[in-house]
Motif scaffolding. Structure first.
Motif, mmCIF file in Angstrom:
data_model
loop_
_atom_site.group_PDB
_atom_site.id
_atom_site.type_symbol
_atom_site.label_atom_id
_atom_site.label_comp_id
_atom_site.label_asym_id
_atom_site.label_seq_id
_atom_site.Cartn_x
_atom_site.Cartn_y
_atom_site.Cartn_z
ATOM 1 N N ALA A 135 33.507 31.866 31.474
ATOM 2 C CA ALA A 135 32.852 33.289 31.227
ATOM 3 C C ALA A 135 33.928 33.988 30.164
ATOM 4 O O ALA A 135 33.438 34.440 29.278
ATOM 5 C CB ALA A 135 32.742 34.013 32.371
ATOM 6 N N ASP A 136 35.265 33.836 30.465
ATOM 7 C CA ASP A 136 36.114 34.199 29.417
ATOM 8 C C ASP A 136 36.058 33.908 28.087
ATOM 9 O O ASP A 136 36.144 34.446 27.162
ATOM 10 C CB ASP A 136 37.636 34.051 29.990
ATOM 11 N N GLU A 137 35.789 32.635 28.030
ATOM 12 C CA GLU A 137 35.707 31.747 26.681
ATOM 13 C C GLU A 137 34.427 32.497 25.959
ATOM 14 O O GLU A 137 34.463 32.329 24.693
ATOM 15 C CB GLU A 137 35.490 30.336 26.854
ATOM 16 N N CYS A 159 37.839 35.845 39.697
ATOM 17 C CA CYS A 159 36.703 36.560 39.014
ATOM 18 C C CYS A 159 37.526 37.497 37.797
ATOM 19 O O CYS A 159 38.704 37.678 37.716
ATOM 20 C CB CYS A 159 36.297 37.649 39.773
ATOM 21 N N GLY A 160 36.660 37.542 36.756
ATOM 22 C CA GLY A 160 37.076 38.391 35.422
ATOM 23 C C GLY A 160 36.283 39.710 35.547
ATOM 24 O O GLY A 160 34.884 39.503 35.334
ATOM 25 N N ALA A 161 36.873 40.788 35.601
ATOM 26 C CA ALA A 161 36.204 42.000 35.695
ATOM 27 C C ALA A 161 36.019 42.442 34.226
ATOM 28 O O ALA A 161 36.956 42.903 33.548
ATOM 29 C CB ALA A 161 36.989 43.121 36.270
ATOM 30 N N THR A 162 35.166 42.034 33.500
ATOM 31 C CA THR A 162 34.978 42.055 32.030
ATOM 32 C C THR A 162 34.262 43.445 31.673
ATOM 33 O O THR A 162 33.970 44.096 32.712
ATOM 34 C CB THR A 162 33.951 40.816 31.550
ATOM 35 N N ILE A 198 40.843 43.022 30.317
ATOM 36 C CA ILE A 198 42.077 43.696 29.880
ATOM 37 C C ILE A 198 42.770 44.391 30.814
ATOM 38 O O ILE A 198 42.335 45.206 31.715
ATOM 39 C CB ILE A 198 41.865 44.818 28.591
ATOM 40 N N GLY A 199 44.207 44.070 30.874
ATOM 41 C CA GLY A 199 45.122 44.651 32.130
ATOM 42 C C GLY A 199 44.836 46.291 32.199
ATOM 43 O O GLY A 199 45.068 46.813 33.040
ATOM 44 N N SER A 200 44.587 46.825 30.752
ATOM 45 C CA SER A 200 44.294 48.291 31.041
ATOM 46 C C SER A 200 43.021 48.531 31.023
ATOM 47 O O SER A 200 42.588 49.437 32.008
ATOM 48 C CB SER A 200 44.917 48.805 29.626
ATOM 49 N N GLU A 201 42.066 48.147 30.350
ATOM 50 C CA GLU A 201 40.720 48.497 30.560
ATOM 51 C C GLU A 201 39.881 47.970 31.694
ATOM 52 O O GLU A 201 38.810 48.670 32.264
ATOM 53 C CB GLU A 201 39.731 48.069 29.273
ATOM 54 N N SER A 202 40.614 46.919 32.379
ATOM 55 C CA SER A 202 39.911 46.408 33.749
ATOM 56 C C SER A 202 40.268 47.293 34.845
ATOM 57 O O SER A 202 39.566 47.291 36.038
ATOM 58 C CB SER A 202 39.900 45.021 33.795
#
Length: 836
Positions: A236-238, A418-421, A428-432
């Motif tokens: 998903a990150d890809e 999980c990726g909190a997109t 992103i460490g800030s935006e997520s």
């Protein structure tokens, strides 16, 4: 030129001139030689340094009509021929009856959505539908220029479409509902029950009303929590924009990519129903079409016997029915008697299907699948804390917003990372952080933990955390959210597992800082915080590093890290004091002037003032660098207190330069004046920002957020996450050993008969519940607070209960009443009754 620096009391001061020369200093009169007073750069700046404070001004800004007056410093600056003393200058300005913008906001009726919505842009946005955990999405909408329904496209997170057999760019499908483009547009949309990811659209075309319902389900299995598989988080990150894999990720993606895309045993399917109803009193024709390509697609003739749309390669891209039978042709006109309806039902697989799979899908029961979908999403809401507020729009946006975040948090069920997109972008460490922290706030601790694991799984061997676009602030941002998760959960088992990651991240930050302990570095690390290529010692970057390390020290019980974090905070504060003294002051609406602060340590003044002549516009605003990634973050990051003078400077100068209706510019949810206002008890200012921002950025019918006022990225969950966290803060906000409740709610929420109810929401003090009922017509407001983990409850609870008309209570039972703050303080749980 000559100027007078007028002090209220005798002061010893030193003067420094930039882009000019210091001449004679005689008492309070300062001579500036070779002064550059024209517009543009370079412009002469004068710094006045006293024992305890300093300030800087543009020489060209000095005038008798508008003296530079800083009452906090008890100093004014005027031309040398202006002989007034300090008190005369202060009295003259006060006598004008001027008012700052923030004071005006505080004196006016509180902001409302109706007022904000009437004067701000209306940001209609396409809808993303999906299943949560699964990266296979569908974008749904209509072209506002054509004015009729609608388009449908299968997508992965960042894509406009997905590669299909023979169509590497993907294919957008559509249907023309009704007769097409006309002189007026009459389309309305809403989510099912106003919150569930089942989209309803109504289009009026003369006497025919078209009702469209659409949602996503599974190709074969009933949709339940158990049948949901999800997608591998790295694949998903890809497919997200801006991703940055570490070396080991590449091989994992290569091994799993086909499994997650072209080789799925079960597709997701978008089901669509269009009901055409004759609302007239005589027969009328309804015009309907099948689901067919809107973009270039090599296709065979439409198959009217089975209702299939075929590609040239023999794959089915849509299944279409008319009144329960295969739709006989691509376009039909159906004569409807008064009250009669025609129904088109379509199935759109995420990837084109083989003939046999399409034949199975063609048997779908729309109503049964819709009920499964309802139950699926209702179960998710039932598993979260309940937040109910009396303003219908906000009440719905809280629940719809939680599901919007969930739809694009990708990972394998039931326990995978999980990726909190954030819309089309990678985590992103800030935006997520607001997404993950809101999950924790509503008790979705497991999903928060899985989303945090994303950053730990992608951590570099040296401890560095970076996943997106060269952003350098993710290590600190991720540590902060990890620390917040621990404060919510006190999960010692989880903490034991992640301790090595925490230590590696902290040691990386300390080594980075050590390299910058030089006269030039000032102990602050360097790097860009967002898209602008500003590799400087940014305050936002250093604030995240500090608060992240402070939380890590707290979790680890590590005194050395705590000392290092405290020293880092002290260095940030020292530099902020320096740049406040050396950055130009600006005027406010009440006649006072206030120091400004740049976004990074190397600058002297906001980039938007163009003191050095450099351009700064980015992302549709002159405010990008100074506001969206500016020093206001230091209040959220616990470096600067909102109540202290430095915090006041940051807030007031920011408001003057970078807000309209107290809403941030361009990408407003990057701006942290919201938090500062709540910390200062400035409810009216907070509400001004709160309503004006979401009124202009969120779709008013489906509640989906854009990234920026001018659009950019749809379904932007970073923005929606901060809206939800704003709402969380206005309802409950920790303050040391005190839990503050309803600090930011509008007075209108306590009108007669209204109720605010929080059930098992999560906080630093464990889960708690709150019920507030207003019976102001009989002079009563009642409240009850309950903590579900008594051993963790706070030392005190400060519950704000503002009367809708501003009245003050004549009697209070259950706590101590502060009439000025409309707040009752009680020791932990209890019941409150205010009588008016």
């Amino acid at each position: 030129m000559k100027i007078r620096v007028v002090f209220a009391e005798p002061q010893t001061a030193q003067f420094n001139i930039l882009d000019g020369r210091l001449g004679k200093v005689a008492g309070s009169v300062v001579e500036v030689l070779d002064a550059r007073l024209g517009q543009g750069a370079p412009a002469t700046r004068v710094t006045v340094q006293m024992k305890k404070f300093g300030f800087t001004f543009f020489a060209r800004d000095v005038s008798s009509q508008w003296p530079i007056w800083i009452p906090q410093y008890r100093v004014a600056v005027v031309p040398a021929d202006d002989k007034r003393e300090y008190q005369q200058i202060a009295d003259d300005i006060r006598g004008r009856g001027l008012q700052s913008e923030l004071d005006r906001i505080a004196s006016e009726p509180e902001e409302t959505f109706a007022n904000a919505g009437a004067k701000n842009r209306d940001a209609a946005c396409e809808t993303w539908l999906g299943l949560s955990r699964d990266m296979r999405l569908f974008r749904v909408g209509f072209n506002s220029r054509s004015g009729y329904l609608g388009y449908f496209q299968a997508k992965y997170p960042q894509s406009g479409g997905i590669p299909q057999e023979g169509h590497p760019q993907g294919v957008e499908l559509g249907m023309m509902v009704g007769r097409g483009a006309a002189c007026s547009i009459n389309i309305r949309r809403h989510l099912e029950d106003r919150v569930l990811p089942i989209l309803h659209t109504e289009q009026q075309d003369g006497a025919i009303t078209y009702h469209l319902t659409t949602f996503v389900t599974l190709e074969k299995s009933p949709l339940t929590g158990k049948t949901l598989r999800g997608s591998h988080f790295l694949v998903a990150d890809e497919y997200c924009r801006g991703h940055m894999h570490i070396e080991k990720d590449t091989a994992i993606v290569a091994a799993n990519k086909d499994k997650e895309t072209i080789a799925r045993e079960e597709e997701t399917v978008l089901l669509i129903r269009v009901e055409a109803v004759n609302t007239g009193t005589t027969p009328h024709y309804a015009f309907l079409t099948s689901l067919h390509p809107q973009t270039a697609c090599k296709q065979r003739p439409y198959d009217g016997k089975r209702g299939f749309g075929w590609t040239e390669t023999g794959h089915v891209f849509s299944v279409n029915r008319l009144n329960g039978k295969p739709m006989p042709q691509q376009e039909v006109a159906v004569l409807l008697q008064p009250g009669e309806k025609a129904v088109v039902e379509c199935a759109m697989p995420h990837r084109f299907l083989t003939e046999d799979r399409a034949a199975a899908v063609a048997k779908f029961d729309f109503d049964k699948r819709r009920q499964e979908c309802r139950s699926f999403w209702e179960a998710k809401l039932a598993a979260a804390a309940s937040i109910r507020v009396p303003e219908e729009r906000i009440d719905e946006m809280i629940r719809a917003g939680l599901l919007h975040l969930d739809i694009i948090t990708y990972g394998l069920e039931p326990n995978g990372t999980c990726g909190a997109t954030i819309g089309v972008y990678s985590p992103i460490g800030s935006e997520s952080s607001p997404i993950i922290q809101f999950y924790d706030s509503v008790g979705w601790h497991k999903l928060a933990e899985r989303s945090l694991q994303f950053f730990l799984d992608k951590q570099h061997e040296n401890g560095f955390i970076q996943n997106f676009g060269g952003y350098m602030l993710e290590t600190g941002g991720a540590l902060w959210s990890l620390g917040e998760h621990y404060r919510y959960t006190r999960d010692e088992k989880w903490l034991h597992r992640v301790k090595p990651n925490l230590r590696k991240a902290c040691e990386y930050l300390l080594a980075w800082r050590e390299r910058n302990k030089t006269p030039q570095g000032m102990g602050l690390i360097e790097g860009k915080c967002a898209d602008p290529e500003d590799p400087f010692r940014q305050f936002m970057l250093n604030g995240f590093a500090y608060v992240g390390m402070q939380r890590a020290a707290e979790m680890l019980g590590d005194r050395r890290l705590a000392r290092e974090a405290a020293a880092w905070r002290a260095d940030i504060r020292k530099v902020v004091e320096l740049v406040l003294a050396e950055s130009p002051v600006i005027p406010l609406g009440d006649g006072t002037w206030v120091p400004t602060c740049p976004a990074w340590a190397e600058a002297r003044g906001p980039a938007a003032l163009h003191a050095d002549g450099s351009p700064c516009n980015s992302h549709g605003t002159t405010a990008c660098r100074d506001s969206l990634i500016g020093p206001l973050y230091l209040i959220l990051q616990e470096v600067i207190d909102a109540q202290e003078w430095m915090g006041e400077c940051l807030l007031k100068s920011h408001h003057e330069l970078f807000t309209l209706q107290n809403a941030g510019l361009s990408q407003p949810y990057y701006v942290r004046h919201d938090y500062a206002h709540l910390r200062r008890g400035e409810t009216a200012a907070f509400l001004k920002a709160y309503y004006n921002q979401f009124a202009a950025l969120a779709d008013r019918e489906t509640y989906t957020f854009w990234e920026q006022y001018f659009g950019a990225s749809p379904h932007k969950t970073h923005e929606e996450g901060w809206f939800l966290m704003q709402t969380r803060w206005m309802l409950w906000l920790e303050d040391g050993p005190t839990l503050r409740l309803l600090t930011g709610v509008p007075r209108a929420w306590l009108e007669q008969g209204k109720e605010i109810k929080l059930e098992r929401v999560a906080s630093y003090f464990g889960k708690f519940s709150l019920t507030v009922r207003s019976q102001v017509e009989v002079g009563r407001i009642e409240a009850a607070v309950k903590f579900h983990e008594p051993a963790r409850q706070p030392v005190s609870v400060a519950l704000r209960l503002p009367h809708p008309l501003g009245l003050k209570a004549r009697n209070c039972s259950g706590g101590k009443y502060d009439s000025q703050a409309d707040t009752v303080t009680l020791a932990g749980a209890g019941k409150i009754v205010l009588e008016f």
